[in-house]
Design a protein around this motif. Structure first.
Motif, PDB file in Angstrom:
ATOM      1  N   SER A 169       0.825  -1.219   0.000  1.00 43.68           N
ATOM      2  CA  SER A 169       0.000   0.000   0.000  1.00 43.68           C
ATOM      3  C   SER A 169       0.860   1.272   0.000  1.00 43.68           C
ATOM      4  CB  SER A 169      -0.953  -0.005   1.194  1.00 43.68           C
ATOM      5  OG  SER A 169      -0.221  -0.225   2.398  1.00 43.68           O
ATOM      6  N   ILE A 170       1.426   1.612   1.159  1.00 45.44           N
ATOM      7  CA  ILE A 170       2.117   2.903   1.250  1.00 45.44           C
ATOM      8  C   ILE A 170       3.639   2.776   1.317  1.00 45.44           C
ATOM      9  CG2 ILE A 170       0.181   4.118   2.299  1.00 45.44           C
ATOM     10  CD1 ILE A 170       1.443   3.652   5.037  1.00 45.44           C
ATOM     11  N   GLY A 171       4.136   1.542   1.417  1.00 44.83           N
ATOM     12  CA  GLY A 171       5.573   1.382   1.596  1.00 44.83           C
ATOM     13  C   GLY A 171       6.262   0.810   0.376  1.00 44.83           C
ATOM     14  N   ASN A 172       7.498   1.195   0.198  1.00 42.19           N
ATOM     15  CA  ASN A 172       8.387   0.507  -0.741  1.00 42.19           C
ATOM     16  C   ASN A 172       9.822   0.767  -0.291  1.00 42.19           C
ATOM     17  OD1 ASN A 172       8.920   3.090  -1.632  1.00 42.19           O
ATOM     18  ND2 ASN A 172       7.868   2.859  -3.596  1.00 42.19           N
ATOM     19  N   ALA A 173      10.759   0.262  -1.050  1.00 40.40           N
ATOM     20  CA  ALA A 173      12.154   0.299  -0.596  1.00 40.40           C
ATOM     21  C   ALA A 173      12.651   1.725  -0.361  1.00 40.40           C
ATOM     22  CB  ALA A 173      13.038  -0.403  -1.622  1.00 40.40           C
ATOM     23  N   ALA A 174      12.074   2.698  -1.092  1.00 43.34           N
ATOM     24  CA  ALA A 174      12.575   4.076  -0.997  1.00 43.34           C
ATOM     25  C   ALA A 174      12.414   4.645   0.408  1.00 43.34           C
ATOM     26  CB  ALA A 174      11.830   4.959  -1.997  1.00 43.34           C
ATOM     27  N   VAL A 175      11.389   4.206   1.147  1.00 42.69           N
ATOM     28  CA  VAL A 175      11.150   4.787   2.475  1.00 42.69           C
ATOM     29  C   VAL A 175      12.325   4.455   3.397  1.00 42.69           C
ATOM     30  CG1 VAL A 175       9.543   4.977   4.404  1.00 42.69           C
ATOM     31  CG2 VAL A 175       8.659   4.519   2.104  1.00 42.69           C
ATOM     32  N   ALA A 176      12.628   3.162   3.514  1.00 42.09           N
ATOM     33  CA  ALA A 176      13.713   2.766   4.418  1.00 42.09           C
ATOM     34  C   ALA A 176      15.074   3.271   3.921  1.00 42.09           C
ATOM     35  CB  ALA A 176      13.738   1.256   4.582  1.00 42.09           C
ATOM     36  N   ALA A 177      15.176   3.498   2.616  1.00 46.71           N
ATOM     37  CA  ALA A 177      16.475   3.909   2.063  1.00 46.71           C
ATOM     38  C   ALA A 177      16.728   5.407   2.220  1.00 46.71           C
ATOM     39  CB  ALA A 177      16.543   3.531   0.586  1.00 46.71           C
ATOM     40  N   THR A 178      15.710   6.173   2.616  1.00 46.87           N
ATOM     41  CA  THR A 178      15.860   7.634   2.706  1.00 46.87           C
ATOM     42  C   THR A 178      15.955   8.058   4.169  1.00 46.87           C
ATOM     43  OG1 THR A 178      14.415   7.766   0.787  1.00 46.87           O
ATOM     44  CG2 THR A 178      14.911   9.838   1.909  1.00 46.87           C
ATOM     45  N   PRO A 179      17.050   8.668   4.573  1.00 50.46           N
ATOM     46  CA  PRO A 179      17.172   9.066   5.982  1.00 50.46           C
ATOM     47  C   PRO A 179      16.222  10.215   6.352  1.00 50.46           C
ATOM     48  CG  PRO A 179      19.134   9.705   4.724  1.00 50.46           C
ATOM     49  CD  PRO A 179      18.225   9.002   3.772  1.00 50.46           C
TER      50      PRO A 179
END
Ligand code: FES
Ligand SMILES: [Fe+2]
Length: 352
Positions: A169-179
């Protein structure tokens, strides 16, 4: 993480306005039973839901057309100020009054201050004008959560979990990868995350009609002890503010009884505000995402509750906002406990 006591000198979302009418509603708040109702002039009242006679819940009693509240065990009656005005068994009225809580009703939300009424300060409340602003629309509700308030607070202050807990839904790899950048202003904790030129997560793709790449901005603000506001902006990559799609999410994280929490939510947007289909889709998605969080937090609660000694935790950089949030609540609690101790210590007197 052992914080299971609740700060009381602070605002909590007690109820949505549309939940409270001329029937009595009980809701536990910071381990206090509270009875909400409206007086004939429509002002909302909240009193401790324990009759001063023998502690029967007043919410099981009756409210008459004049706004008199009757306890249905032995018939004590209380006026709109919570003062006992009589009891059927005797002519003289018992000396008794209900504890009433400071309330603010604003923009469809009822905020309650369960602690020292002298300290209740409206200026500590966040701006919620978007809940009634005609250029915005929103959905709202409350979800029960069998986990301590602190776990929900950490969940919201560390949205890297979107990558792992909400991948459809709202998550993908970019979230955890962006400080994230974290700011602390007094007790307030904020964070921001700028995701530029990323793949659009499914919710935003459908919600905004966007295709990848997009820019996605998250700005979260924690108003301790129990309010969190998230500003979300999504746009085709390179689009400058104020163009793009704006959403806001308000969470009222209100401790209930023991380690239970009322998870109040409101999700708003400032585009396609008459699109009922979109509203329905967003509401369903919001509840589905919240359910994923509820399942995770309830599983986590069992692990904390069965580890009372508090075995060591490992932390990483993206925990920073959540750790600041913990610290803010711990400091508020310590302040409150010190004030209570000071009030209990008798002042030294000159010997007589
Ligand atoms: S307990 Fe309420 S009147 Fe007795
Ligand atoms: Fe989540």
């Amino acid at each position: 993480m052992t914080l299971t006591q609740h700060v009381r000198n602070g605002w909590y979302l007690g109820a949505w306005s549309d939940e409270i009418g001329r029937t009595l509603k009980q809701r536990w708040i910071t381990d206090i039973p509270v009875c909400f109702y409206r007086l004939p002039d429509q002002t909302v009242t909240a009193v401790e839901d324990r009759c001063p006679h023998r502690k029967y819940p007043l919410s099981l009693g009756h409210l008459d057309d004049e706004g008199t509240l009757q306890c249905d065990y032995h018939g004590y009656r209380f006026d709109g100020q919570g003062v006992c005005v009589g009891v059927a068994e005797q002519a003289d009225r018992p000396k008794a009054a209900l504890r009433r809580f400071p309330l603010v009703e604003r923009d469809g939300a009822i905020w309650i201050w369960p602690g020292d009424p002298e300290l209740a300060d409206e200026s500590l409340l966040p701006d919620t004008s978007w809940l009634t602003d005609p250029s915005w629309t929103h959905v709202h509700g409350v979800v029960p959560l069998k986990a301590r308030h602190m776990l929900l607070l950490e969940n919201l202050l560390d949205l890297t979990h979107e990558t792992f807990l909400h991948p459809t839904s709202i998550g993908n790899a970019a979230v955890a990868a962006t400080p994230i950048d974290v700011t602390v202003d007094g007790d307030r904790v904020g964070f921001s995350r700028r995701m530029i030129g990323i793949e659009a997560p499914p919710f935003y793709e459908k919600s905004c009609g966007l295709t990848s790449p997009v820019d996605r901005w998250q700005d979260g603000d924690f108003y301790p002890p129990g309010i969190f506001v998230l500003n979300i902006r999504v746009a085709a990559t390179g689009t400058e503010e104020p163009d793009g799609f704006h959403m806001k999410v308000l969470y009222g994280m209100t401790p209930g009884r023991g380690n239970e929490t009322h998870d109040f939510y409101a999700l708003g947007r400032d585009y396609l505000i008459d699109d009922q289909e979109l509203t329905k889709f967003q509401h369903e998605q919001q509840l589905a995402v919240m359910q994923e969080d509820v399942d995770a937090l309830e599983a986590q609660e069992i692990m904390y509750a069965t580890d009372p000694g508090g075995s060591a935790e490992s932390s990483i950089k993206s925990d920073l906002a959540a750790l600041r949030g913990r610290r803010a609540v711990a400091k508020m609690l310590a302040r409150e406990q010190r004030a209570q101790q000071d009030a209990r210590v008798p002042h030294s007197r000159a010997s007589v």
